[in-house]
Design an enzyme around this catalytic site. Structure first.
Site, PDB file in Angstrom:
ATOM      1  N   HIS A  75       0.911  -1.112   0.227  1.00  0.00           N
ATOM      2  CA  HIS A  75       0.041   0.022  -0.056  1.00  0.00           C
ATOM      3  C   HIS A  75       0.906   1.410  -0.071  1.00  0.00           C
ATOM      4  O   HIS A  75       1.818   1.276   1.009  1.00  0.00           O
ATOM      5  CB  HIS A  75      -0.909  -0.033   1.127  1.00  0.00           C
ATOM      6  CG  HIS A  75      -2.141  -0.942   1.098  1.00  0.00           C
ATOM      7  ND1 HIS A  75      -3.265  -0.953   1.843  1.00  0.00           N
ATOM      8  CD2 HIS A  75      -2.167  -2.268   0.496  1.00  0.00           C
ATOM      9  CE1 HIS A  75      -3.872  -1.900   1.737  1.00  0.00           C
ATOM     10  NE2 HIS A  75      -3.305  -2.616   0.833  1.00  0.00           N
ATOM     11  N   TYR A 204      -9.460   5.034   7.581  1.00  0.00           N
ATOM     12  CA  TYR A 204      -9.567   5.519   8.887  1.00  0.00           C
ATOM     13  C   TYR A 204     -10.841   6.708   8.825  1.00  0.00           C
ATOM     14  O   TYR A 204     -10.677   7.689   8.401  1.00  0.00           O
ATOM     15  CB  TYR A 204      -8.581   6.314   9.361  1.00  0.00           C
ATOM     16  CG  TYR A 204      -7.231   5.203   9.827  1.00  0.00           C
ATOM     17  CD1 TYR A 204      -6.497   4.901   8.849  1.00  0.00           C
ATOM     18  CD2 TYR A 204      -6.985   4.742  10.949  1.00  0.00           C
ATOM     19  CE1 TYR A 204      -5.190   3.996   8.801  1.00  0.00           C
ATOM     20  CE2 TYR A 204      -6.081   3.683  11.401  1.00  0.00           C
ATOM     21  CZ  TYR A 204      -5.251   3.182  10.226  1.00  0.00           C
ATOM     22  OH  TYR A 204      -4.338   2.448  10.554  1.00  0.00           O
ATOM     23  N   PRO A 296      -4.352   0.379  19.060  1.00  0.00           N
ATOM     24  CA  PRO A 296      -4.260  -0.149  17.733  1.00  0.00           C
ATOM     25  C   PRO A 296      -4.227   0.780  16.970  1.00  0.00           C
ATOM     26  O   PRO A 296      -3.784   0.450  15.603  1.00  0.00           O
ATOM     27  CB  PRO A 296      -5.022  -1.378  17.742  1.00  0.00           C
ATOM     28  CG  PRO A 296      -6.168  -0.786  18.653  1.00  0.00           C
ATOM     29  CD  PRO A 296      -5.710  -0.325  19.662  1.00  0.00           C
ATOM     30  N   LYS A 300       0.803  -0.209  15.268  1.00  0.00           N
ATOM     31  CA  LYS A 300       2.062  -0.352  15.681  1.00  0.00           C
ATOM     32  C   LYS A 300       2.798  -1.672  16.431  1.00  0.00           C
ATOM     33  O   LYS A 300       3.910  -1.764  16.574  1.00  0.00           O
ATOM     34  CB  LYS A 300       2.491   1.080  16.431  1.00  0.00           C
ATOM     35  CG  LYS A 300       2.144   2.137  15.531  1.00  0.00           C
ATOM     36  CD  LYS A 300       3.468   2.162  14.493  1.00  0.00           C
ATOM     37  CE  LYS A 300       3.314   3.272  13.444  1.00  0.00           C
ATOM     38  NZ  LYS A 300       4.010   3.150  12.403  1.00  0.00           N
ATOM     39  N   TYR A 388       3.945   6.518  10.227  1.00  0.00           N
ATOM     40  CA  TYR A 388       3.017   5.387   9.698  1.00  0.00           C
ATOM     41  C   TYR A 388       3.625   4.251   8.975  1.00  0.00           C
ATOM     42  O   TYR A 388       3.476   3.237   9.139  1.00  0.00           O
ATOM     43  CB  TYR A 388       1.909   6.073   8.794  1.00  0.00           C
ATOM     44  CG  TYR A 388       0.688   4.922   8.680  1.00  0.00           C
ATOM     45  CD1 TYR A 388      -0.525   5.125   9.596  1.00  0.00           C
ATOM     46  CD2 TYR A 388       0.813   3.993   7.818  1.00  0.00           C
ATOM     47  CE1 TYR A 388      -1.160   4.009   9.559  1.00  0.00           C
ATOM     48  CE2 TYR A 388      -0.141   2.922   7.601  1.00  0.00           C
ATOM     49  CZ  TYR A 388      -1.393   3.090   8.596  1.00  0.00           C
ATOM     50  OH  TYR A 388      -2.196   2.039   8.728  1.00  0.00           O
TER      51      TYR A 388
HETATM   52  P1  FAD Z   1       1.996 -11.989  21.564  1.00  0.00           P
HETATM   53  O1  FAD Z   1       1.752 -12.053  19.841  1.00  0.00           O
HETATM   54  O2  FAD Z   1       0.927 -11.627  22.319  1.00  0.00           O
HETATM   55  O3  FAD Z   1       2.866 -13.197  21.573  1.00  0.00           O
HETATM   56  C1  FAD Z   1       3.144 -13.613  23.192  1.00  0.00           C
HETATM   57  C2  FAD Z   1       3.104 -15.262  23.133  1.00  0.00           C
HETATM   58  O4  FAD Z   1       3.359 -15.497  24.366  1.00  0.00           O
HETATM   59  C3  FAD Z   1       1.720 -15.827  22.875  1.00  0.00           C
HETATM   60  O5  FAD Z   1       1.711 -16.842  21.930  1.00  0.00           O
HETATM   61  C4  FAD Z   1       1.346 -16.407  24.473  1.00  0.00           C
HETATM   62  O6  FAD Z   1       0.465 -17.534  24.049  1.00  0.00           O
HETATM   63  C5  FAD Z   1       2.637 -16.777  24.785  1.00  0.00           C
HETATM   64  N1  FAD Z   1       2.578 -16.758  26.256  1.00  0.00           N
HETATM   65  C6  FAD Z   1       1.997 -16.040  27.260  1.00  0.00           C
HETATM   66  N2  FAD Z   1       1.980 -16.778  28.510  1.00  0.00           N
HETATM   67  C7  FAD Z   1       3.021 -17.590  28.378  1.00  0.00           C
HETATM   68  C8  FAD Z   1       3.633 -18.531  29.531  1.00  0.00           C
HETATM   69  N3  FAD Z   1       3.609 -18.200  30.500  1.00  0.00           N
HETATM   70  N4  FAD Z   1       4.288 -19.463  29.068  1.00  0.00           N
HETATM   71  C9  FAD Z   1       4.749 -19.447  27.451  1.00  0.00           C
HETATM   72  N5  FAD Z   1       4.276 -18.748  26.624  1.00  0.00           N
HETATM   73  C10 FAD Z   1       3.496 -17.851  27.029  1.00  0.00           C
HETATM   74  N6  FAD Z   1       0.098  -4.476  15.710  1.00  0.00           N
HETATM   75  C11 FAD Z   1       0.501  -3.908  14.387  1.00  0.00           C
HETATM   76  O7  FAD Z   1       1.488  -3.846  14.354  1.00  0.00           O
HETATM   77  N7  FAD Z   1      -0.337  -3.928  13.395  1.00  0.00           N
HETATM   78  C12 FAD Z   1      -1.632  -3.877  13.320  1.00  0.00           C
HETATM   79  O8  FAD Z   1      -2.406  -3.930  12.385  1.00  0.00           O
HETATM   80  C13 FAD Z   1      -2.132  -4.404  14.470  1.00  0.00           C
HETATM   81  N8  FAD Z   1      -3.554  -4.807  14.614  1.00  0.00           N
HETATM   82  C14 FAD Z   1      -3.890  -5.329  15.778  1.00  0.00           C
HETATM   83  C15 FAD Z   1      -5.467  -5.712  15.957  1.00  0.00           C
HETATM   84  C16 FAD Z   1      -5.906  -6.217  16.766  1.00  0.00           C
HETATM   85  C17 FAD Z   1      -7.305  -6.509  16.930  1.00  0.00           C
HETATM   86  C18 FAD Z   1      -5.197  -6.580  18.005  1.00  0.00           C
HETATM   87  C19 FAD Z   1      -5.355  -7.502  19.504  1.00  0.00           C
HETATM   88  C20 FAD Z   1      -3.478  -6.355  18.052  1.00  0.00           C
HETATM   89  C21 FAD Z   1      -3.041  -5.679  16.832  1.00  0.00           C
HETATM   90  N9  FAD Z   1      -1.859  -5.251  16.864  1.00  0.00           N
HETATM   91  C22 FAD Z   1      -1.273  -4.721  15.646  1.00  0.00           C
HETATM   92  C23 FAD Z   1      -0.908  -5.542  18.105  1.00  0.00           C
HETATM   93  C24 FAD Z   1       0.158  -6.943  17.576  1.00  0.00           C
HETATM   94  O9  FAD Z   1      -0.956  -8.044  17.685  1.00  0.00           O
HETATM   95  C25 FAD Z   1       0.647  -7.149  19.008  1.00  0.00           C
HETATM   96  O10 FAD Z   1       1.340  -5.951  19.309  1.00  0.00           O
HETATM   97  C26 FAD Z   1       1.852  -8.321  18.708  1.00  0.00           C
HETATM   98  O11 FAD Z   1       1.114  -9.508  18.750  1.00  0.00           O
HETATM   99  C27 FAD Z   1       2.702  -8.387  19.718  1.00  0.00           C
HETATM  100  O12 FAD Z   1       3.715  -9.472  19.543  1.00  0.00           O
HETATM  101  P2  FAD Z   1       4.380 -10.103  20.805  1.00  0.00           P
HETATM  102  O13 FAD Z   1       5.329 -11.451  20.377  1.00  0.00           O
HETATM  103  O14 FAD Z   1       5.108  -9.220  21.726  1.00  0.00           O
HETATM  104  O15 FAD Z   1       3.332 -10.730  21.676  1.00  0.00           O
HETATM  105  C1  DHB Z   2      -5.355  -3.017  10.854  1.00  0.00           C
HETATM  106  C2  DHB Z   2      -5.162  -2.825  12.460  1.00  0.00           C
HETATM  107  C3  DHB Z   2      -4.916  -1.608  12.717  1.00  0.00           C
HETATM  108  O1  DHB Z   2      -4.850  -1.435  14.080  1.00  0.00           O
HETATM  109  C4  DHB Z   2      -4.675  -0.575  11.991  1.00  0.00           C
HETATM  110  O2  DHB Z   2      -4.558   0.660  12.534  1.00  0.00           O
HETATM  111  C5  DHB Z   2      -4.822  -0.677  10.541  1.00  0.00           C
HETATM  112  C6  DHB Z   2      -5.149  -1.835  10.014  1.00  0.00           C
HETATM  113  C7  DHB Z   2      -5.864  -4.217  10.702  1.00  0.00           C
HETATM  114  O3  DHB Z   2      -5.718  -5.115  11.361  1.00  0.00           O
HETATM  115  O4  DHB Z   2      -5.822  -4.596   9.308  1.00  0.00           O
END
Ligand code: FAD
Ligand code: DHB
Length: 396
Positions: A75, A204, A296, A300, A388
């Protein structure tokens, strides 16, 4: 109790933990990833979708970007919709040629898991970590449960990549972490619909009834979000209500609207900003959501997790090649500078685009004026674009 040893023990097979394990492998450093859930659960969990340019570049450069390159949607801009009109922001033109890629987080996780397995890496699924010990020493250990038994992973370093609800952050000795937190007074209702995206770029939307976001996952799947009350019950949102609200909040004079289709997933996401300082205690390093959460808006969270582990992998590589702890000791400071800038950007996008309870006509007009200014000022649009597509990663 069964005990195993590795150089870096990683708790959590999310983007942070898996990418760290992959980057360490490329540096010749051994790691074991411990994950509480099953592989199937991790590979199916619907979450993020927008990857910054720097994230994409890193994945391609380190050999895990083949499917991302084929299936990811490149994009070059986004739309802001308000006051009945859509305004395009030319991300690529305003950021010196950079862009974003839409690629589902769980697809990225599939790629990373496969890469680790192909390289002989160890990921222990359905193995929740339950305790961390000897963090003060050169031989810390992670206690975990698997098949009903307690096991131990002894290591040189522990990477706490276990997300917002993990056990690493709370395992630090009392008083060692400062926690800075903001809870936003609303949530997002997110859906996946089997409907072809009707806009090639994200939209948005600001509306007096609240924020709405149009995104996508593939040429056949639309991803949509609506601002809803905090602690909202999903049962209050039958499909008809969701489509009606989306139609209202996205209504613009050009007649654009998302296409309808069967809703195949619904979920509610709370909105929170949180940063812990420092992101490190002795030989335990926190990365990704374990160290910080952003609301969200602005997409980021995943990208911040990638930036953290990139810095951590570089610091660990320096240690294992030269014995020096210089980069390891700077890990928290290096990451936090960027984390707070991203927290600021996510807060700003969230504040500009959502309706806050109790806000009256003054605040609504102020928000509309901000959006009007933003979409008519080259300087303001440039500031949005460079954030962004992703700020540079320092220390690499
Ligand atoms: P997580 O993905 O949470 O991974 C942590 C892992 O640790 C999990 O698999 C969990 O099961 C495991 N765990 C937990 N406790 C234990 C334990 N005690 N022992 C062993 N394992 C354990 N970010 C973006 O950059 N762009 C986006 O578009 C975006 N959109 C989002 C939309 C939604 C609806 C949501 C909910 C989040 C979004 N985010 C987005 C945020 C993004 O998903 C998270 O920031 C990202 O998953 C963080 O990664 P992480 O590896 O730090 O943690
Ligand atoms: C998506 C999630 C976001 O938080 C955002 O700002 C843009 C797109 C997505 O899940 O596609």
């Amino acid at each position: 109790m069964h005990s195993i040893h590795t150089q870096v023990g990683i708790v959590g097979a999310g983007p942070a933990g898996l990418l760290l394990s992959h980057l360490l492998h490329l540096e010749g450093i051994e790691s074991v990833v411990i994950e509480a859930h099953s592989r199937q659960y991790v590979e199916g969990r619907i979450r993020a979708g927008v990857l910054e340019q720097g994230t994409v570049d890193l994945l391609i450069a380190t050999g895990v970007g083949d499917r991302l390159r084929q299936e990811g949607l490149l994009h070059h801009g986004i739309y802001l919709s308000f006051d009945g009109r859509r305004h395009r922001i030319d991300l690529t033109g305003l950021s010196g040629g950079r862009s974003i890629t839409v690629y589902a987080q769980h697809e990225l996780l599939k790629d990373l898991i496969q890469a680790r397995i192909d390289a002989g890496g160890q990921i222990l699924f359905e193995a929740p970590a339950v305790s961390l010990r000897d963090l003060d020493t050169a031989t810390p250990a992670i206690g975990f449960r698997q098949d009903g038994q307690l096991h131990e992973l002894a290591c040189d370093f522990i990477a706490g990549c276990d997300g917002n609800h993990g056990m690493c952050r709370p395992s630090l000795p009392e008083g060692r972490l400062a926690v800075y937190e903001r809870l936003y007074p609303f949530a997002w209702l997110g859906i996946l619909a089997e409907a072809p995206p009707t806009s090639e770029e994200l939209v948005y939307g600001y509306h007096e009834r609240g924020f709405a976001l149009f995104s996508m996952r593939s040429p056949k799947i639309t991803r949509l979000y609506l601002q809803c009350p905090r602690d909202e019950e999903i049962a209050n949102w039958p499909d008809d209500r969701i489509w009606g609200e989306l139609r209202t909040r996205f209504a613009t004079s050009d007649g654009w609207a998302p296409a309808h289709g069967p809703i195949v997933h619904k979920g509610i996401t709370e909105m929170r900003g949180l940063v812990v300082e420092p992101m490190q205690y002795r030989n335990l390093f926190l990365a990704g959501d374990a160290a910080h959460i952003v609301p969200p808006t602005g997409a980021k969270g995943l990208n911040l997790a990638v930036a953290d582990v990139r810095v951590l992998a570089g610091a660990l590589a320096e240690f294992y090649t030269s014995g020096r702890r210089r980069l390891l000791d700077q890990y928290s400071k290096t990451c936090l500078r960027r984390v707070w800038k991203v927290q600021r950007f996510s807060w700003w996008m969230t504040s500009m685009l959502h309706r806050f309870e109790g806000d009256g006509g003054f605040d609504q007009r102020r928000q509309l004026a901000e959006l009007d200014y933003l979409t008519s000022s080259q300087a303001a649009m440039t500031a949005l674009a460079e954030n962004y597509v992703g700020l540079p990663i320092e220390g690499c």
